[in-house]
Design a protein around this motif. Structure first.
Motif, PDB file in Angstrom:
ATOM      1  N   ARG A 117     -18.042   6.775  -0.682  1.00  0.00           N
ATOM      2  CA  ARG A 117     -16.852   6.631  -1.333  1.00  0.00           C
ATOM      3  C   ARG A 117     -16.275   5.138  -0.913  1.00  0.00           C
ATOM      4  O   ARG A 117     -16.680   4.380  -0.147  1.00  0.00           O
ATOM      5  CB  ARG A 117     -15.757   7.743  -0.340  1.00  0.00           C
ATOM      6  N   ALA A 118     -15.243   4.748  -1.681  1.00  0.00           N
ATOM      7  CA  ALA A 118     -14.819   3.518  -1.583  1.00  0.00           C
ATOM      8  C   ALA A 118     -14.172   3.245  -0.433  1.00  0.00           C
ATOM      9  O   ALA A 118     -13.261   4.021   0.303  1.00  0.00           O
ATOM     10  CB  ALA A 118     -13.755   3.148  -2.758  1.00  0.00           C
ATOM     11  N   ASP A 119     -13.963   2.032   0.183  1.00  0.00           N
ATOM     12  CA  ASP A 119     -13.365   1.733   1.354  1.00  0.00           C
ATOM     13  C   ASP A 119     -12.032   1.379   0.934  1.00  0.00           C
ATOM     14  O   ASP A 119     -11.547   1.165  -0.118  1.00  0.00           O
ATOM     15  CB  ASP A 119     -13.994   0.228   2.106  1.00  0.00           C
ATOM     16  N   TRP A 120     -11.081   1.659   1.916  1.00  0.00           N
ATOM     17  CA  TRP A 120      -9.796   1.614   1.563  1.00  0.00           C
ATOM     18  C   TRP A 120      -8.863   0.895   2.824  1.00  0.00           C
ATOM     19  O   TRP A 120      -9.329   0.704   3.894  1.00  0.00           O
ATOM     20  CB  TRP A 120      -8.981   2.817   1.197  1.00  0.00           C
ATOM     21  N   LYS A 121      -7.518   0.567   2.528  1.00  0.00           N
ATOM     22  CA  LYS A 121      -6.863   0.054   3.820  1.00  0.00           C
ATOM     23  C   LYS A 121      -5.553   1.035   4.026  1.00  0.00           C
ATOM     24  O   LYS A 121      -4.698   1.602   2.926  1.00  0.00           O
ATOM     25  CB  LYS A 121      -6.181  -1.423   3.555  1.00  0.00           C
ATOM     26  N   LYS A 122      -5.238   1.102   5.223  1.00  0.00           N
ATOM     27  CA  LYS A 122      -4.097   1.731   5.643  1.00  0.00           C
ATOM     28  C   LYS A 122      -3.157   1.190   6.388  1.00  0.00           C
ATOM     29  O   LYS A 122      -3.677   0.159   7.254  1.00  0.00           O
ATOM     30  CB  LYS A 122      -4.660   2.917   6.571  1.00  0.00           C
ATOM     31  N   ALA A 123      -1.746   1.515   6.249  1.00  0.00           N
ATOM     32  CA  ALA A 123      -0.686   0.586   6.701  1.00  0.00           C
ATOM     33  C   ALA A 123       0.085   1.509   7.294  1.00  0.00           C
ATOM     34  O   ALA A 123       0.458   2.614   7.245  1.00  0.00           O
ATOM     35  CB  ALA A 123       0.165   0.208   5.660  1.00  0.00           C
ATOM     36  N   TYR A 124       0.120   1.283   8.989  1.00  0.00           N
ATOM     37  CA  TYR A 124       1.131   2.164   9.650  1.00  0.00           C
ATOM     38  C   TYR A 124       2.457   1.260   9.577  1.00  0.00           C
ATOM     39  O   TYR A 124       2.411   0.382  10.460  1.00  0.00           O
ATOM     40  CB  TYR A 124       0.526   2.214  11.023  1.00  0.00           C
TER      41      TYR A 124
END
Length: 138
Positions: A117-124
């Motif tokens: 699956r694709a890598d992604w970025k998460k923002a808190y």
């Protein structure tokens, strides 16, 4: 008497110079204020950096406990872009933004091959106390 007139004229001239300086200072302050307002314009790139809210059990727990909201963002997004986008879209004050890269899981694609699956970025996104983001639009 002529000395008194000279002194009076000198005082009047000094007052005029002081008034000009005050007027110039006010004009300079207005220009600075206008520049700040002009700098507040948000670019399209920062608005496009936020993809969607990430709603999970962990996200709701973090929202309740720390007054944070989690978003999926673009891989190229920066903290400043995310902050600008959230502040303009939801009209809230953002206290801080933390970003983390999430690695995509490896999954079995077929009998013999493995897929990823694709890598992604998460923002808190931490929001100031007393404010909240409502996704339902109410």
């Amino acid at each position: 008497m002529s000395e008194d007139k000279k002194v009076a004229e000198k005082k009047v001239a000094e007052k005029k110079v002081a008034e000009k300086k005050v007027a110039e200072k006010k004009v300079a302050e207005k220009k600075v204020a206008e520049k700040k307002v002009a700098e507040k314009k948000v670019s399209d790139k920062s608005l496009q950096s936020v993809i969607s809210p990430h709603v999970t059990e962990k996200a709701t727990m973090v929202a309740d406990k720390f007054n944070q909201v989690i978003f999926k963002v673009r891989k190229s997004a920066t903290k400043m872009q995310v902050k600008e986008a959230i502040e303009t879209m939801f009209k809230v004050d953002v206290k801080a933004v933390n970003l983390s890269n999430v690695k995509g899981k490896t999954k079995k694609a077929s009998r013999n091959t493995m897929g990823k699956r694709a890598d992604w970025k998460k923002a808190y996104v931490s929001i100031k106390a007393g404010q909240e983001i409502n996704f339902t639009g109410e």
